[in-house]
Design a protein around this motif. Structure first.
Motif, PDB file in Angstrom:
ATOM      1  N   GLY A 149     -11.747  18.146  65.253  1.00 24.27           N
ATOM      2  CA  GLY A 149     -11.894  19.749  65.863  1.00 24.27           C
ATOM      3  C   GLY A 149     -11.935  19.895  67.259  1.00 24.27           C
ATOM      4  N   MET A 150     -13.164  18.820  68.030  1.00 24.44           N
ATOM      5  CA  MET A 150     -13.293  19.448  69.121  1.00 24.44           C
ATOM      6  C   MET A 150     -11.846  18.975  69.775  1.00 24.44           C
ATOM      7  N   LYS A 151     -10.822  17.829  69.573  1.00 27.12           N
ATOM      8  CA  LYS A 151      -9.928  18.057  70.169  1.00 27.12           C
ATOM      9  C   LYS A 151      -8.512  19.388  69.879  1.00 27.12           C
ATOM     10  N   HIS A 152      -8.909  19.880  68.583  1.00 28.93           N
ATOM     11  CA  HIS A 152      -7.771  21.142  68.040  1.00 28.93           C
ATOM     12  C   HIS A 152      -8.222  21.989  69.297  1.00 28.93           C
ATOM     13  N   CYS A 153      -9.647  22.291  69.586  1.00 21.49           N
ATOM     14  CA  CYS A 153     -10.088  23.350  70.068  1.00 21.49           C
ATOM     15  C   CYS A 153      -9.291  23.301  71.806  1.00 21.49           C
ATOM     16  N   GLN A 154     -10.348  21.516  72.055  1.00 22.22           N
ATOM     17  CA  GLN A 154      -8.836  20.873  73.648  1.00 22.22           C
ATOM     18  C   GLN A 154      -7.726  21.313  73.495  1.00 22.22           C
ATOM     19  N   GLN A 155      -7.007  21.414  72.334  1.00 23.22           N
ATOM     20  CA  GLN A 155      -4.972  21.260  72.746  1.00 23.22           C
ATOM     21  C   GLN A 155      -5.094  23.106  72.508  1.00 23.22           C
ATOM     22  N   ALA A 156      -5.996  23.834  72.065  1.00 21.31           N
ATOM     23  CA  ALA A 156      -5.808  24.860  71.323  1.00 21.31           C
ATOM     24  C   ALA A 156      -5.649  26.103  72.824  1.00 21.31           C
ATOM     25  N   ARG A 157      -6.594  25.695  73.658  1.00 21.02           N
ATOM     26  CA  ARG A 157      -7.527  25.578  75.337  1.00 21.02           C
ATOM     27  C   ARG A 157      -6.332  25.338  75.650  1.00 21.02           C
ATOM     28  N   GLU A 158      -5.521  24.126  75.840  1.00 17.00           N
ATOM     29  CA  GLU A 158      -4.436  23.585  76.683  1.00 17.00           C
ATOM     30  C   GLU A 158      -3.083  24.868  76.700  1.00 17.00           C
ATOM     31  N   ASP A 159      -3.740  25.005  74.964  1.00 17.88           N
ATOM     32  CA  ASP A 159      -1.233  25.901  74.985  1.00 17.88           C
ATOM     33  C   ASP A 159      -1.968  26.796  74.948  1.00 17.88           C
ATOM     34  N   GLY A 160      -2.841  27.770  76.152  1.00 15.50           N
ATOM     35  CA  GLY A 160      -3.222  29.203  75.655  1.00 15.50           C
ATOM     36  C   GLY A 160      -3.825  29.817  74.960  1.00 15.50           C
ATOM     37  N   ASP A 161      -3.752  29.457  73.817  1.00 16.68           N
ATOM     38  CA  ASP A 161      -4.472  29.456  72.894  1.00 16.68           C
ATOM     39  C   ASP A 161      -6.401  29.957  73.078  1.00 16.68           C
ATOM     40  N   GLU A 162      -7.101  30.791  71.484  1.00 12.37           N
ATOM     41  CA  GLU A 162      -8.253  31.001  72.311  1.00 12.37           C
ATOM     42  C   GLU A 162      -8.564  29.895  70.865  1.00 12.37           C
ATOM     43  N   PRO A 163      -9.293  29.043  70.923  1.00 10.28           N
ATOM     44  CA  PRO A 163      -9.670  28.180  69.653  1.00 10.28           C
ATOM     45  C   PRO A 163     -11.128  28.589  68.562  1.00 10.28           C
ATOM     46  N   PRO A 164     -10.644  28.185  67.168  1.00  7.02           N
ATOM     47  CA  PRO A 164     -11.223  29.022  66.483  1.00  7.02           C
ATOM     48  C   PRO A 164     -12.521  28.277  66.104  1.00  7.02           C
ATOM     49  N   MET A 165     -13.141  27.493  67.338  1.00  9.57           N
ATOM     50  CA  MET A 165     -14.388  27.185  67.266  1.00  9.57           C
ATOM     51  C   MET A 165     -15.189  27.015  68.218  1.00  9.57           C
ATOM     52  N   THR A 166     -15.952  27.443  69.455  1.00  9.83           N
ATOM     53  CA  THR A 166     -16.214  26.238  70.360  1.00  9.83           C
ATOM     54  C   THR A 166     -16.749  25.013  70.563  1.00  9.83           C
ATOM     55  N   GLU A 167     -16.944  24.248  71.429  1.00  4.45           N
ATOM     56  CA  GLU A 167     -17.786  22.297  70.896  1.00  4.45           C
ATOM     57  C   GLU A 167     -18.714  23.257  70.461  1.00  4.45           C
ATOM     58  N   GLN A 168     -19.855  24.139  71.433  1.00  7.82           N
ATOM     59  CA  GLN A 168     -20.536  23.938  70.912  1.00  7.82           C
ATOM     60  C   GLN A 168     -21.291  24.404  69.481  1.00  7.82           C
ATOM     61  N   GLU A 169     -20.802  25.377  68.798  1.00  2.00           N
ATOM     62  CA  GLU A 169     -20.107  26.118  67.605  1.00  2.00           C
ATOM     63  C   GLU A 169     -20.289  25.205  66.371  1.00  2.00           C
ATOM     64  N   LEU A 170     -19.049  23.607  67.098  1.00  3.45           N
ATOM     65  CA  LEU A 170     -18.651  22.670  65.825  1.00  3.45           C
ATOM     66  C   LEU A 170     -20.010  21.577  65.666  1.00  3.45           C
ATOM     67  N   GLU A 171     -20.703  21.712  66.794  1.00  3.19           N
ATOM     68  CA  GLU A 171     -21.811  20.748  67.253  1.00  3.19           C
ATOM     69  C   GLU A 171     -23.036  21.475  66.587  1.00  3.19           C
ATOM     70  N   ARG A 172     -23.911  22.747  66.458  1.00  2.21           N
ATOM     71  CA  ARG A 172     -24.833  23.264  66.204  1.00  2.21           C
ATOM     72  C   ARG A 172     -24.437  22.952  63.781  1.00  2.21           C
ATOM     73  N   LEU A 173     -22.857  24.266  64.081  1.00  2.00           N
ATOM     74  CA  LEU A 173     -22.531  23.619  62.574  1.00  2.00           C
ATOM     75  C   LEU A 173     -23.109  22.165  62.312  1.00  2.00           C
ATOM     76  N   PHE A 174     -22.217  21.252  62.904  1.00  2.00           N
ATOM     77  CA  PHE A 174     -22.867  19.965  62.431  1.00  2.00           C
ATOM     78  C   PHE A 174     -24.653  19.489  62.381  1.00  2.00           C
ATOM     79  N   LEU A 175     -24.989  19.473  63.478  1.00  2.00           N
ATOM     80  CA  LEU A 175     -26.502  18.931  62.881  1.00  2.00           C
ATOM     81  C   LEU A 175     -27.374  20.152  61.865  1.00  2.00           C
ATOM     82  N   ALA A 176     -26.732  21.198  61.880  1.00  2.00           N
ATOM     83  CA  ALA A 176     -27.723  21.972  61.019  1.00  2.00           C
ATOM     84  C   ALA A 176     -27.826  21.269  59.529  1.00  2.00           C
ATOM     85  N   LEU A 177     -25.726  20.684  59.081  1.00  5.16           N
ATOM     86  CA  LEU A 177     -26.079  20.556  58.044  1.00  5.16           C
ATOM     87  C   LEU A 177     -26.390  18.652  57.796  1.00  5.16           C
ATOM     88  N   ALA A 178     -26.762  18.027  59.527  1.00  2.00           N
ATOM     89  CA  ALA A 178     -27.664  16.779  58.905  1.00  2.00           C
ATOM     90  C   ALA A 178     -28.714  16.802  58.584  1.00  2.00           C
TER      91      ALA A 178
END
Length: 87
Positions: A58-87
């Motif tokens: 997901g982090m790679k996908h978000c980074q690639q979206a930024r490099e392509d000039g697109d808005e990523p679906p989630m920020t890295e912080q959102e991904l991290e919070r989601l993952f930690l909330a489930l752990a």
């Protein structure tokens, strides 16, 4: 989520599914507690590794979206919070 983006995670999840089946079978057959706990720990590690792979993908996908000039679906912080909330 696209399967081709998380292929290794899917492999790990399938392995965990098989290990979990083994844990259930071991309990149903009355196997030794240490054996069951060892198998259960292996399932837990496999799930953790799959989760980390999915977050990394997901982090790679978000980074690639930024490099392509697109808005990523989630920020890295959102991904991290989601993952930690489930752990």
């Amino acid at each position: 989520m696209k399967p081709e983006k998380v292929g290794d995670a899917l492999t790990r999840l399938r392995r965990a599914r098989g290990q979990l089946s083994g844990v259930i079978e071991a309990i149903e057959e009355g196997h030794d507690c240490a054996e069951v706990l060892t198998q259960l720990a292996a399932v837990s590690r496999a799930l953790d590794r799959a989760g980390f792979k999915i977050v990394a993908s997901g982090m790679k996908h978000c980074q690639q979206a930024r490099e392509d000039g697109d808005e990523p679906p989630m920020t890295e912080q959102e991904l991290e919070r989601l993952f930690l909330a489930l752990a």
